[in-house]
Every structure is written in structure tokens, then in C-alpha cells.
Design an enzyme around this catalytic site. Structure first.
Site, PDB file in Angstrom:
ATOM      1  N   ARG A 562      -1.847   8.221  -1.500  1.00  0.00           N
ATOM      2  CA  ARG A 562      -0.922   7.875  -0.886  1.00  0.00           C
ATOM      3  C   ARG A 562      -0.706   6.655  -0.056  1.00  0.00           C
ATOM      4  O   ARG A 562      -1.478   6.004   0.103  1.00  0.00           O
ATOM      5  CB  ARG A 562      -0.808   9.212   0.054  1.00  0.00           C
ATOM      6  CG  ARG A 562      -0.747  10.286  -0.799  1.00  0.00           C
ATOM      7  CD  ARG A 562      -1.101  11.626  -0.095  1.00  0.00           C
ATOM      8  NE  ARG A 562      -0.732  12.708  -0.385  1.00  0.00           N
ATOM      9  CZ  ARG A 562      -0.534  13.676  -0.850  1.00  0.00           C
ATOM     10  NH1 ARG A 562       1.229  14.079  -0.670  1.00  0.00           N
ATOM     11  NH2 ARG A 562      -0.653  14.696  -1.763  1.00  0.00           N
ATOM     12  N   VAL A 563       0.320   6.575  -0.215  1.00  0.00           N
ATOM     13  CA  VAL A 563       1.116   4.811   0.780  1.00  0.00           C
ATOM     14  C   VAL A 563       0.579   5.554   1.990  1.00  0.00           C
ATOM     15  O   VAL A 563       0.091   4.018   2.036  1.00  0.00           O
ATOM     16  CB  VAL A 563       2.251   4.236   0.521  1.00  0.00           C
ATOM     17  CG1 VAL A 563       3.096   3.487   0.621  1.00  0.00           C
ATOM     18  CG2 VAL A 563       3.204   4.342  -1.491  1.00  0.00           C
ATOM     19  N   ASP A 564       0.970   6.329   2.498  1.00  0.00           N
ATOM     20  CA  ASP A 564       1.127   6.421   4.069  1.00  0.00           C
ATOM     21  C   ASP A 564      -0.442   5.930   4.368  1.00  0.00           C
ATOM     22  O   ASP A 564      -0.665   6.314   5.391  1.00  0.00           O
ATOM     23  CB  ASP A 564       1.334   8.245   4.693  1.00  0.00           C
ATOM     24  CG  ASP A 564       3.130   7.813   4.050  1.00  0.00           C
ATOM     25  OD1 ASP A 564       3.451   6.874   4.015  1.00  0.00           O
ATOM     26  OD2 ASP A 564       3.345   8.780   4.573  1.00  0.00           O
ATOM     27  N   ASP A 565      -1.632   6.697   3.731  1.00  0.00           N
ATOM     28  CA  ASP A 565      -2.854   6.619   3.899  1.00  0.00           C
ATOM     29  C   ASP A 565      -3.619   4.617   3.297  1.00  0.00           C
ATOM     30  O   ASP A 565      -4.958   4.871   3.454  1.00  0.00           O
ATOM     31  CB  ASP A 565      -3.560   7.674   2.796  1.00  0.00           C
ATOM     32  CG  ASP A 565      -3.437   9.322   2.896  1.00  0.00           C
ATOM     33  OD1 ASP A 565      -2.368   9.142   4.614  1.00  0.00           O
ATOM     34  OD2 ASP A 565      -3.136   9.871   2.393  1.00  0.00           O
TER      35      ASP A 565
END
Ligand code: ATP
Ligand code: MG
Length: 694
Positions: A562-565
């Protein structure tokens, strides 16, 4: 090390494994190339011989169809839609979409102007074509020996009775119905009953708490709740009715009144043990058999909402994702047919619960629309023994088996004898969904379960996409362990940089979609603005997936997490999936999860949680070896700064790692973990905290 091993929460005995595999798995059928995929260095293609009955047997076959699907989506999808019954045809220019907020409201339409009914197409159509006495549901209970077969005719009758009952309590077109059930045939039947009369189902996974259920009931304004007295999962009884009662009460407290609760009596909780509210509650077994088994189909517009489903909540507040009728139907059926090479009569098993999108598209609607026999499994994969899945495969002669990486890894941690003691010669296709699958687990699935014979379809998609988006097609091109490979028909992915610029050729960045597909999310229930902000604001003109992705020179897509990760180490962007796969390629490691933490010099450092196979004690040697493995496979910049031994990883109930919790534990903010009640095993958090710094 001794004290440490005492700290580790005991795993149930069936999860024990005493054999440690230090050496890479030797994969005879694919030779040295695949072994290096296991090592995680660079995943190499694994050619698997498979002849698809769909006629797509080469990349060229695929490209012919794919190119048309992109150049002429309206014509392409119209051709596929003609196999279904449409009470009224679509307009010539039936497809339109706007993914750019600057040009007006974001919207998608498919088969505009047409009227249809998905229940009719999934069930009645087969009966009219002479398949009424063919089985479509093969139910396997929690306990061995419990089973039940339902034919298309049986299902139509039961669906009609439930639909008639719904009408009798005032449910009609557009009304929402909450379904909170164990995995019994009556769960997909309740979904189909809603669809039959144009009501909108909202299935809530039977593992959710009263709070979660009440939020979803109130948000969807579900005046009717269909539930069961209880549910059985291994030796555990889930008091569904009791939880539903509490949820209805909580909803009332927040101002929303549920009018009717239909309760299916499940053997785990007998009638006498259920609290009862007269006037509101009705026993399924009393009321439904009384109903007429004929119920006319309500024809609805193609864009009529079929269901709403709240996203699983790996990242934040659940959103009620709304799907349409016509577009969803055509996407679900087409993907099922091509990805699983599913033909009428095939025995197919998807292990997902109907409470998730996978259960909607690939347990209920997709297989029914294809006229297949779908296994519905009530229990859990390791009960009564870790051989259960393979026992079921042998019993029903399952041809296609679709599951989640988390299940693959947990079964991989067992003795292989559990797999090999059952005949799996019926298996032709294996599939995974939900998370990136690390190449080592992929190889185990391929070699040990599939005997090197079955292509693995690693399907990337989301609740919001309704159907698989990036996926191998069996037999059309070599599998690539850990990669979803190529876009499905009609799917136009783009790789974007931080500023929203499209990157060409070989690239790594953020995955977006440039063109609508039939089962595109239509809106978020009651909040079109939130829908536009969540999915169409980050990069105007594109659907934002929230996932990072790499595209190879020959156009294959690999999800990086995930981009947030994404972790930014000294200016290097590191995807979580890659580091986790490298760690998991180590013979002692079962699973790993990595998160970033603030680091004075590097900006961000890498913090890795690692679970070990039983029989391995945490040791400095293994720690060093794990770091070395990442260094060798990815590079020194990706070497974890911290290895945190974990008794298990915090996962959502659909089996996804919840990294937001791990990020907090890494920086000792234990009082900021937020809501942990949606975890499959909330107790795991304490076990992880206790091992910090060890
Ligand atoms: P929420 O959106 O509420 O945070 P969620 O994203 O976990 O929850 P889902 O829609 O069930 O809810 O999951 C979709 C996500 O799962 C994808 O965005 C991706 O991160 C991951 N995923 C699904 N399939 C794959 C796959 N084959 N490979 C890699 N990742 C996958
Ligand atoms: Mg999501």
C-alpha cells in the site's frame, strides 16, 4: 532464548511444525530458475502447461481481446453481455464515465437504458436452459460428515420464499437489508432474494462485533436484519443473534430503528437459548416454508444498486461501497469465466466468506452466473486437522481452488503430509487474493498443493473494483511468483509518480486506473463527496487504488504494497511486500511484516516483525541471517534496522496485516493503537508488545 520461547503465546498444537527448512525448497518440475524465485532475488517466470477452454491460450490470444476491450469498451462489453437476459436492451452509447472531478461529477454507467435482474440470470436462466436439476451449492459444514447439495431449482424456490417474506414485511426496490449470517446456503440465498426484488443487500461478516454491525446497519438504514441463532467455527460457537440484538439496540440508541429480524436457527445455538423480541423477531424455519415458492422477478435498471459492502477496514473508517447491477453482473461473470476457466458444472471452491467482496463475486454471483457448482464451506481450514482443505478438495473433486495468501502460509507451516495424504488430482487452477503472496509461499502452493500442474492466478483487486483487475489467465502466459502479471480485459492501469504524471515502460509508482470497467464502484453510500475525495482527488482523471506497483519492461504488474505503507530510506522508496518476501524466503521464517519509523539519519528506518516456524528459537544468529537475506536479495539500503520477534501478526478478519498497529508498537505508542476489536485475534497485540526489545 529459553525465557523468550516461554513468552511466545502457545500456538494450537495443529500449528506446530518441527521440521525446519533451512535450505531453499528444491522445485523439480521447474528447475533452478524457480529455485531462485524462492530465494526472492528476482521472481522468474514459471511456465505451466494448461489448456484453457475459454480459448485464450497465448499472450497473442489475450492481446487480441484486450486491445479491443480498450479501444471499443462499449462494444466489447456489449458482446459479452448478450449471453444474459435483458428485459430491455441498452442504448447504443450505453457506456460512459468521468474520472475527472474538474469536469463535473465523477460517474460511470454501463448498459445504460437496459433493465435486467441478476438473480434471474444467476439462477432462473439456468433452469430455463434445462439445468434446473444440476447442483449449484455444495455445502460442507463445520463438522465432518455434515453436507448438503442444492440444485438451481432448489435455490430458486428458496430464494423466492425469502423474497416473498421480505415483501411481506415491506421491503421493496431500493430498500437495504443487512445480512449477518454464518456460511450456510441461506446466506447467498438471502443475497439473491434481495436481488430478486431489487432490494440492496449489505452483508456484514459474521465475525464483526455488535458495534461494527450497528454502525453498518445505521449507515445503510437497513430496516431488516437477516441473521442466525449462532454460527460454528471449529470448536467455537459465535452467538450471532445475541450480537445482532445488541447491534439493533445500539443502532436504536443512535436513532435508527430496525423493524424486523429474521433468524435462521443454527444447530450451534438452539431456539430455546435465544433471547426473543416479539413483534420484531421471526424464526426463518417457521416463516419461510410458509411462503409461496414463486416470486416474480423485479426488473431493475442496469445502474440500480445491487449491494453495498463496507470495506474491510485495514486502513481506516469503513466506507459503504456501492455496486451496480448490470455492470457488476457482467464483470463478475466474465472474470470468473476467464480467470478460473470456469464452465457449467465445474466444481469450484472459493474459501472466502460471503462477508467479503471475494465471497460476493467469486463464491456467490460469479460461479452461479457461469452455471458452476460452488463449494460453500462453513468451517475453518485447520479444523479438525490441517488436512481439512485437501479433504474437501478430494471429497468434491474440486477443480478450481481460490484462497488467501494468509491461508497458504498457515498451511505451509504444517507438515506436508496433511496435504499429500489427500488426492488432489482433480485440481486444475489455484488462485490467491487479498495480499501480495511472497514467492516462497507461492512455490509451496504451486509445488506441494498443485503438484506443479496448476497455474496460480494471483488476482489483484479491491472491494471497490468489484472484480479482479490484474491477474494471470491460466495457460496464456507463464506465472510469475508474487506477481499479478497483466490487466484483465477492459482494465487500463497506469503507473503514476507522486505528482500524478503517467510513467511509461518499466516503472515503479502508484497504481491508478484510467478507464472505467463494468464493476467500477459507483459511489460511497450516502456520501458521493467522500467517494470523489477518496478515489478521484489524489490524481485528477484517475481512479486512485492506494497501492504501489511496478511494471516490468514487458508490461507485467507487481504490487509492492500500500502507498501509505511505503518506506523512504535515505531517499530510496521501499515497498513493504518486497522486504517481507525476502524475510519470508528464509527457512526459519513463516511470515513477516515491515513498517517504517522515524530515523535521524536515514529519514525512515525499516522495522520488521518476524514470526518463526515452531522449533526455532529466536536467536542472534537467525536475526543476523535474516538481515543478511534482505541485504543479498534487495540491497543494503533495505536491510531492517530492527527485527522484532512476533508470536503472530495482527490481522483483520479477512487475513490482512494491520500495519497501522505495528507502526505504533514500533515507536512504543502502545496507548495509541486505536480500535483493535476488528482484529481476528486482538490478544496477539499484547504478545507482540511483550517481545519488544528482545
Ligand atoms: P480498506 O480499504 O478498508 O482499508 P482493504 O483495502 O484491506 O480495506 P479490500 O478491498 O478487501 O479492503 O482489499 C483490497 C486491497 O488488498 C488492495 O488494495 C491491495 O492492497 C490488497 N490486495 C488484494 N489482492 C492483492 C494481490 N493479489 N496482490 C497484492 N495485494 C492485493
Ligand atoms: Mg482498500
Amino acid at each position: 532464548a529459553k525465557a523468550l520461547s516461554q513468552l511466545r503465546p502457545r500456538q494450537p498444537p495443529i500449528l506446530r511444525r518441527h521440521v525446519v527448512r533451512a535450505a531453499p525448497i528444491h522445485v523439480s518440475s521447474v528447475g533452478a530458475r524457480a529455485t531462485s524465485a524462492v530465494q526472492g532475488e528476482v521472481a522468474r517466470a514459471v511456465p505451466v502447461e494448461y489448456h484453457a477452454r475459454t480459448g485464450i491460450n497465448s499472450r497473442a490470444d489475450y492481446e487480441t481481446l484486450y486491445n479491443r476491450s480498450i479501444q471499443d469498451p462499449a462494444g466489447f462489453w456489449a458482446d459479452l453481455a448478450r449471453q444474459f437476459h435483458w428485459e430491455k436492451p441498452w442504448r447504443k452509447d450505453h457506456m460512459s464515465f468521468n474520472f475527472d472531478r474538474r469536469k463535473g461529477q465523477v460517474s460511470t454507467t454501463f448498459f445504460d437504458g437496459a433493465r435486467t435482474n441478476i438473480c434471474y440470470n444467476a439462477v432462473d436462466r439456468h433452469i430455463e436452459q434445462g439445468r434446473g436439476s444440476q447442483p449449484c451449492f455444495l455445502w460442507e459444514g463445520n463438522d465432518i460428515g455434515e453436507d448438503r447439495v442444492m440444485t438451481f431449482s432448489d435455490v430458486r424456490d428458496e430464494v423466492s420464499r425469502v423474497a416473498n417474506w421480505l415483501k411481506s414485511v415491506g421491503i421493496g426496490k431500493g430498500d437495504s437489508v443487512a445480512i449477518y449470517m454464518p456460511m450456510v446456503c441461506e446466506l447467498p440465498i438471502a443475497m439473491l432474494a434481495c436481488a430478486r426484488i431489487g432490494a440492496v443487500h449489505s452483508v456484514v461478516f459474521g465475525g464483526f462485533s455488535a458495534e461494527s454491525l450497528s454502525q453498518r446497519i445505521a449507515d445503510a438504514k437497513s430496516k431488516v436484519v437477516i441473521t442466525a441463532s449462532g454460527g460454528a467455527r471449529a470448536k467455537k460457537v459465535v452467538p450471532l443473534k445475541q450480537i445482532a440484538d445488541k447491534a439493533v439496540q445500539l443502532a436504536a440508541g443512535s436513532g435508527f430503528q430496525v423493524e424486523n429480524v429474521l433468524v435462521y436457527e443454527h444447530k450451534s445455538v438452539p431456539k430455546g437459548e435465544c433471547a426473543w423480541t416479539e413483534g420484531r423477531d421471526t424464526w426463518y424455519q417457521d416463516a419461510i416454508p410458509q411462503q409461496d415458492r414463486h416470486c416474480p422477478v423485479e426488473w431493475v435498471d442496469s445502474e440500480h444498486p445491487l449491494f453495498l459492502l463496507y470495506t474491510s477496514g485495514s486502513t481506516g473508517n469503513p466506507k459503504g461501497v456501492v455496486h451496480s447491477t448490470g455492470g457488476y453482473m457482467v464483470s463478475a461473470a466474465t472474470t470468473t469465466r476467464y480467470i478460473f476457466d470456469l464452465q457449467p458444472g465445474d466444481v469450484y471452491w472459493c474459501t472466502a466468506d460471503c462477508g467479503w467482496i471475494t465471497g460476493h463475486s467469486y463464491l456467490a454471483y460469479g460461479p452461479l452466473l457461469c452455471g458452476a457448482q460452488s463449494v460453500i464451506f462453513e468451517g475453518v481450514p485447520n479444523y479438525p486437522t490441517p488436512a481439512r482443505c485437501w479433504q474437501v478438495v478430494e471429497k468434491y473433486k474440486v477443480r478450481q481452488f481460490y484462497t488467501a495468501p494468509t491461508l497458504v502460509r498457515s498451511l505451509e507451516a504444517q507438515d506436508n503430509k496433511f496435504v499429500t495424504q489427500h488426492d488432489r488430482s482433480s485440481l486444475r487452477i489455484l488462485g490467491t487474493v487479498g495480499e501480495p503472496i511472497n514467492p516462497r509461499a507461492w512455490m509451496w502452493f504451486f509445488e506441494t498443493v498443485g503438484e506443479g500442474r496448476c497455474p496460480i492466478v494471483d488476482t489483484w483487486w479491491q472491494t471497490e473494483t468489484g472484480a479482479a483487475m490484474i491477474t494471470p489467465l491460466p495457460g496464456a502466459w507463464p506465472c510469475l511468483p508474487g506477481s499479478a502479471t497483466l490487466p484483465f480485459f477492459g482494465v487500463l492501469p497506469v503507473i503514476l509518480d507522486d505528482k500524478g504524471k503517467e510513467l511509461d515502460g518499466e516503472a515503479e509508482g502508484i497504481l491508478g486506473m484510467k478507464q472505467a470497467w463494468p464493476s467500477t464502484i459507483r459511489t460511497v453510500k450516502g456520501d458521493h463527496k467522500r467517494f470523489e475525495e477518496t478515489y478521484f482527488s489524489a490524481f485528477p482523471g484517475y481512479y486512485f487504488t492506494g497501492d504501489g506497483c511496478k511494471r516490468s519492461a514487458d508490461g507485467q504488474y507487481t504490487i509492492t504494497g500500500r502507498v501509505d505503507d511505503v518506506i523512504n530510506v535515505s531517499g530510496h522508496r521501499v515497498g513493504t511486500a518486497e522486504v517481507e518476501a525476502a524475510l519470508a524466503s528464509h527457512g526459519a521464517c513463516i511470515e513477516a511484516a515491515v513498517v517504517g519509523f522515524d530515523h535521524d539519519i536515514k529519514g525512515q528506518g525499516i522495522y520488521a516483525y518476524v514470526t518463526l516456524h515452531d522449533g526455532n528459537d529466536f536467536s542472534e544468529d537467525i536475526r543476523k541471517d535474516l538481515v543478511k537475506t534482505v541485504r543479498e536479495q534487495i540491497g543494503a539500503f533495505a536491510a531492517p534496522d530492527v527485527i522484532h520477534w512476533a508470536p503472530g501478526l495482527p490481522k483483520t478478519r479477512s487475513g490482512k496485516i494491520m500495519r497501522r498497529i505495528l507502526r505504533k508498537i514500533a515507536v512504543k505508542k502502545d496507548d495509541e493503537l486505536g480500535d483493535t476489536s476488528t482484529l481476528a485475534d486482538p490478544g496477539i497485540v499484547q504478545g507482540i508488545i511483550e517481545l519488544r526489545g528482545k
